[in-house]
Design an enzyme around this catalytic site. Structure first.
Site, PDB file in Angstrom:
ATOM      1  N   HIS A 462     -28.960 -27.166 -31.373  1.00 13.53           N
ATOM      2  CA  HIS A 462     -30.569 -26.935 -31.622  1.00 13.53           C
ATOM      3  C   HIS A 462     -31.142 -25.631 -30.619  1.00 13.53           C
ATOM      4  O   HIS A 462     -32.957 -25.259 -30.120  1.00 13.53           O
ATOM      5  CB  HIS A 462     -31.273 -28.458 -31.061  1.00 13.53           C
ATOM      6  CG  HIS A 462     -31.197 -29.543 -32.325  1.00 13.53           C
ATOM      7  ND1 HIS A 462     -31.732 -30.734 -32.310  1.00 13.53           N
ATOM      8  CD2 HIS A 462     -31.691 -28.866 -33.436  1.00 13.53           C
ATOM      9  CE1 HIS A 462     -31.108 -30.952 -33.307  1.00 13.53           C
ATOM     10  NE2 HIS A 462     -31.414 -29.776 -34.887  1.00 13.53           N
ATOM     11  N   GLU A 705     -50.153 -21.702 -61.524  1.00 13.62           N
ATOM     12  CA  GLU A 705     -48.936 -21.924 -61.541  1.00 13.62           C
ATOM     13  C   GLU A 705     -47.720 -22.478 -62.721  1.00 13.62           C
ATOM     14  O   GLU A 705     -47.302 -23.166 -62.442  1.00 13.62           O
ATOM     15  CB  GLU A 705     -48.622 -22.926 -60.847  1.00 13.62           C
ATOM     16  CG  GLU A 705     -49.373 -24.086 -60.132  1.00 13.62           C
ATOM     17  CD  GLU A 705     -50.134 -25.248 -58.879  1.00 13.62           C
ATOM     18  OE1 GLU A 705     -48.892 -24.653 -58.036  1.00 13.62           O
ATOM     19  OE2 GLU A 705     -50.256 -25.024 -58.602  1.00 13.62           O
ATOM     20  N   ASP A 729     -43.659 -22.499 -57.739  1.00  7.06           N
ATOM     21  CA  ASP A 729     -43.636 -22.885 -59.789  1.00  7.06           C
ATOM     22  C   ASP A 729     -43.546 -22.568 -60.859  1.00  7.06           C
ATOM     23  O   ASP A 729     -43.570 -23.109 -61.793  1.00  7.06           O
ATOM     24  CB  ASP A 729     -45.315 -24.703 -58.998  1.00  7.06           C
ATOM     25  CG  ASP A 729     -45.229 -25.788 -58.840  1.00  7.06           C
ATOM     26  OD1 ASP A 729     -43.921 -26.078 -58.717  1.00  7.06           O
ATOM     27  OD2 ASP A 729     -45.835 -26.295 -58.088  1.00  7.06           O
ATOM     28  N   CYS A 776     -49.779 -16.907 -53.370  1.00  8.00           N
ATOM     29  CA  CYS A 776     -49.595 -17.567 -52.296  1.00  8.00           C
ATOM     30  C   CYS A 776     -47.658 -18.220 -52.495  1.00  8.00           C
ATOM     31  O   CYS A 776     -47.413 -18.760 -51.805  1.00  8.00           O
ATOM     32  CB  CYS A 776     -50.096 -18.935 -52.223  1.00  8.00           C
ATOM     33  SG  CYS A 776     -50.416 -19.877 -53.405  1.00  8.00           S
TER      34      CYS A 776
END
Length: 845
Positions: A462, A705, A729, A776
């Site tokens: 991490h 979409e 999508d 987007c």
């Protein structure tokens, strides 16, 4: 479609319940209300003949469900069945479900085409949500005997199980495990997980350590078992989460602008060491060695037996434990605000570890039964736990030992009331350590630290992940030669791209590294400074570059990156990982806060896009074999008008404080737009009646979409103010390929000409009607796609904030005539690879 008959002793009651159900499903299932009697002296009762006629009125081959309010109505219902033809009676089901809740649940299931058995089951189980709210509370009801025997039998009867393949690149370790646990906690069921691939388990899903100890890696098959009142829902939700959790992994933090890999530098110096590249970039500076410093975990002589009562030691531990949780909560918020939600989950996982029942039980046993002082109990428990991780097979899990030790050191410092001395950092400091803890890395002073190198650690640690997010070059796993050779104050040269550390470089190497470091810093500074300007192509054509946001806290980060507005604020973060929906006031406060941060810049807020692969436990959504083709997004909102109007009212109220715009997801038909706008008008009327300030003139757009929306874009455009193309999508629907399924994921390429042609169709239809179009999906930030999208006429590019500076630089280099010619050529090609080759050749790559 299944028909529904509502039978009540009161005609008014049956009519009212029918009206309530009709409002919920907007008339999408046949419902008949029947009840009362014609006797003016005895108006309450039920008539078998009237019930039989009602059944015939809504009868179909799918069957009829009859709900009755009181026990005597059941007798009338049974008599009514005798009045029907045997073939009809065989398709009628008398339900013992609660009258009002059962009617609501049955109506929703019938409206989405579920069969008679499914509709009846939902009606009969409709009281479970109410039962969950009134769940046993020992502070009010005394003993667990308050549960009825019937309730206990139902609890035992609910058992569910399913297998699923883990697709997240990080497997099911710290971050993904934290999300899994939080989702499981939202159900009234005991959930266990087994690693079918390795045979490890089962483990409780609410035990952080047990879940991690299963060593679940990518492509492992796991079994999720649940027992309890909503076991089936719990399993379905968790399976969907695991099967579709391929979003940005904490382990794959984005490389920020300015860290491009330069040509290899063959440097010379007193020593030339090699480790593993952990975070890209070039650094040269002054060594600050923190290895060999005091480490409370290794301070074995301090281990002592409890000098007094063990109760006092446990009390001392609890005080340190609570303070540590407060510190981690503050650190989580700080990281979320500076590095984003994904990075903050590292420290949210630290909090889960600190609250793990097994972890606390081990410390308590060490104090209570073994007689150790609190700090000794913590030290021994933490070392034992971290050693378990180091012995696990996966490298990702081995790196989690550092996280356990990070939590342990925090507890020990609090118990011993120790404050570590502040480290004096010169300008251009390069940290040298055996290893760096995540909390140490997160709090590095980025104005003075230009890099770090460690003897141990790994790229999956991490600390390395945080370094990549922070843009700090890093090399790890250099070996003990690093700490044996490096000294405070000497010059170090570090290449985070190739894993090189040069101790006391010679003059030529120093010059080359300094120049490379300066060039990278300049590039980053130039890119971020340029990102603050409005976006134009090389020949002056204006386009907008805006941000996709997954949380309200990301708005400030977006502005820092140069966002000219918000192209997509996902509202799902408000609705998921909770047991009840957010109130209108809670939504309003969040939407308003984003609008205020963005000022007069546009803030496009997408209404709830939930369902299918993005569940919400309190909605009791149906199980679906293909959630991407199921009941989701606008379909759910329209089926639950009151639920939807609460969000619409919150959005219109927030519109008073900024440039708020509304976007409806997954629109496929004209009817969906008209119904959504009608509900928006109804919500406005309610605000007017209540005297609440709001903006009734918010621009309204839709997500394009689905191929259906593409084909009728010319009909949809006149009804809205803008389009936003969701290529994630749209691509999977176009190719009939689930983007989370590795076997067909290769088909899902948004640069395929089939996709470009659809984008072209949408842009032409919108521009013909004077509407602007944004995009987007992930394609908006793809440097290979940007010239093509410009050439097709895209007006707005919406992307993750970290991608904005690079995207703006790419747009600045384009000229529109050349971009248009390039786009037209791409539309004629055969595959995505040919398109990418065309773009790269045109850009001289």
């Amino acid at each position: 479609m299944v028909g529904i008959v509502l039978v009540s002793h009161s005609r008014e009651l049956s009519i009212a319940v029918k009206a309530l159900a009709d409002q919920q499903i907007q008339g999408r299932a046949p419902i008949v209300a029947v009840g009362g009697s014609d006797n003016p002296h005895q108006p309450f009762g039920t008539d078998p003949v009237a019930i039989a006629e009602a059944i015939q009125a809504v009868f179909s081959e799918d069957g009829v469900l009859v709900l009755m309010d009181l026990g005597s109505a059941v007798i009338s219902g049974q008599v009514a069945l005798d009045l029907l033809e045997p073939e009809q009676a065989a398709r009628v089901r008398l339900s013992v479900g609660p009258f009002v809740e059962g009617a609501m649940a049955a109506a929703v299931q019938a409206s989405i085409g579920m069969g008679l058995e499914a509709v009846a089951r939902e009606a009969e189980e409709a009281s479970l949500a109410k039962q969950a709210v009134l769940e046993y509370d020992d502070s009010r009801n005394g003993s667990p005997d308050a549960w009825t025997a019937e309730g206990e039998q139902h609890e035992r009867a609910q058992v569910a199980s399913a297998d699923v393949i883990v697709v997240n690149p990080a497997g099911l370790h710290f971050g993904p495990a934290a999300r899994f646990i939080q989702t499981a906690a939202g159900f009234h069921a005991e959930v266990r997980v087994t690693n079918v691939t390795t045979g490890a388990g089962p483990a409780h899903a609410n035990r952080f350590n047990q879940l991690l100890s299963l060593g679940i890696e990518k492509d492992h098959c796991i079994r999720i078992d649940a027992t309890g009142r909503d076991a089936e829902s719990a399993v379905n939700t968790l399976v969907k989460q695991v099967a579709h959790d391929v979003g940005e992994s904490v382990e794959e933090a984005p490389v920020l602008i300015g860290t491009a890999i330069p040509p290899a530098i063959e440097g010379k110096g007193r020593a030339h060491l090699t480790g593993l590249p952990a975070s890209p970039g070039i650094a040269i500076g002054t060594a600050v060695v923190i290895s060999g410093a005091y480490d409370p975990l290794r301070d074995e002589p301090r281990d002592e037996r409890a000098s007094g009562a063990t109760a006092a030691e446990w009390t001392a531990f609890q005080a340190a434990h609570n303070t540590a949780l407060d510190q981690l909560d503050a650190l989580t918020l700080e990281i979320r605000d500076t590095l984003g939600e994904e990075r903050s989950i590292i420290f949210r996982a630290h909090m889960l570890l600190l609250q793990d029942r097994d972890f606390l039980a081990d410390i308590h046993a060490a104090i209570e039964h073994e007689g150790w002082a609190a700090d000794a109990a913590v030290r021994r428990t933490v070392l034992r736990w971290s050693e378990r991780f180091r012995k696990m097979s996966g490298a990702v899990f081995q790196q989690r030992a550092a996280d356990v030790e990070d939590v342990g050191r925090r507890l020990l410092q609090l118990l011993r009331q120790e404050t570590l001395p502040a480290i004096e950092l010169p300008a251009n400091a390069i940290i040298v350590a055996d290893d760096l803890l995540p909390s140490q890395t997160a709090t590095l002073d980025r104005s003075r630290v230009v890099g770090f190198c460690t003897a141990g650690g790994g790229p999956a640690a991490h600390s390395a992940i945080l370094a990549r997010s922070m843009g700090i070059p890093a090399v790890v796993a250099v070996g003990p030669e690093l700490t044996a050779t490096a000294r405070n104050g000497i010059t170090l040269a570090l290449d985070g791209n190739r894993g090189t550390v040069i101790i006391e470089p010679d003059a030529d190497t120093t010059f080359v590294y300094a120049q490379a470091q300066s060039t990278a810093a300049e590039a980053r500074s130039t890119a971020w400074a340029a990102a603050q300007r409005l976006t134009r192509t090389h020949d002056g054509v204006r386009v907008e570059v805006v941000a996709n946001l997954g949380a309200a806290a990301d708005a400030s980060l977006a502005l820092e990156a140069g966002a000219e507005g918000v192209g997509l604020l996902r509202t799902e973060f408000l609705f998921q990982e909770r047991l009840t929906p957010p109130s209108e006031e809670e939504q309003f406060a969040i939407y308003q806060s984003v609008a205020q941060v963005m000022g007069d810049r546009p803030v496009i807020i997408r209404t709830l896009d939930i369902g299918g692969d993005k569940p919400a436990p309190y909605l009791a959504l149906p199980q679906e074999s293909n959630p991407f083709l199921g009941w989701r997004a606008i379909r759910i909102s329209l089926a639950m008008p009151e639920f939807f109007k609460a969000q619409l009212r919150a959005l219109m109220r927030a519109g008073v404080s900024g440039n708020v715009q509304v976007m409806f997801p997954m629109i496929c038909t004209v009817d969906e737009i008209l119904r959504a706008q009608a509900l928006m008008a109804a919500a406005a009327s309610e605000l007017t009646a209540a005297g609440i300030p709001f903006n009734a003139d918010l621009p309204v757009g839709i997500m394009v979409e689905t191929p259906a929306a593409v084909e009728i874009a010319d009909q949809l455009a006149p009804l809205v103010d803008f389009f936003s193309i969701g290529t994630n999508d749209l691509t999977q629907y176009t190719f009939a390929a689930d983007r989370t399924n590795q076997r067909v994921a290769g088909l899902v390429d948004p640069l395929h000409p089939a996709m470009l042609r659809q984008i072209d169709l949408v842009l032409r239809a919108a521009h013909l009607h004077g509407r602007w179009v944004g995009l987007c999906g992930e394609l908006a930030a793809d440097v290979d796609a940007i010239p093509l999208l410009l050439g097709l006429g895209l007006d707005e590019f919406s992307m993750a904030p970290a991608s904005i500076p690079a995207a703006k630089q790419t747009i600045l280099r384009q000229s529109m005539p050349a971009a248009r010619r390039l786009a037209q050529k791409a539309l004629q090609l055969n595959d995505a690879e040919s398109v990418r080759r065309l773009v790269r050749e045109s850009m001289g790559k």
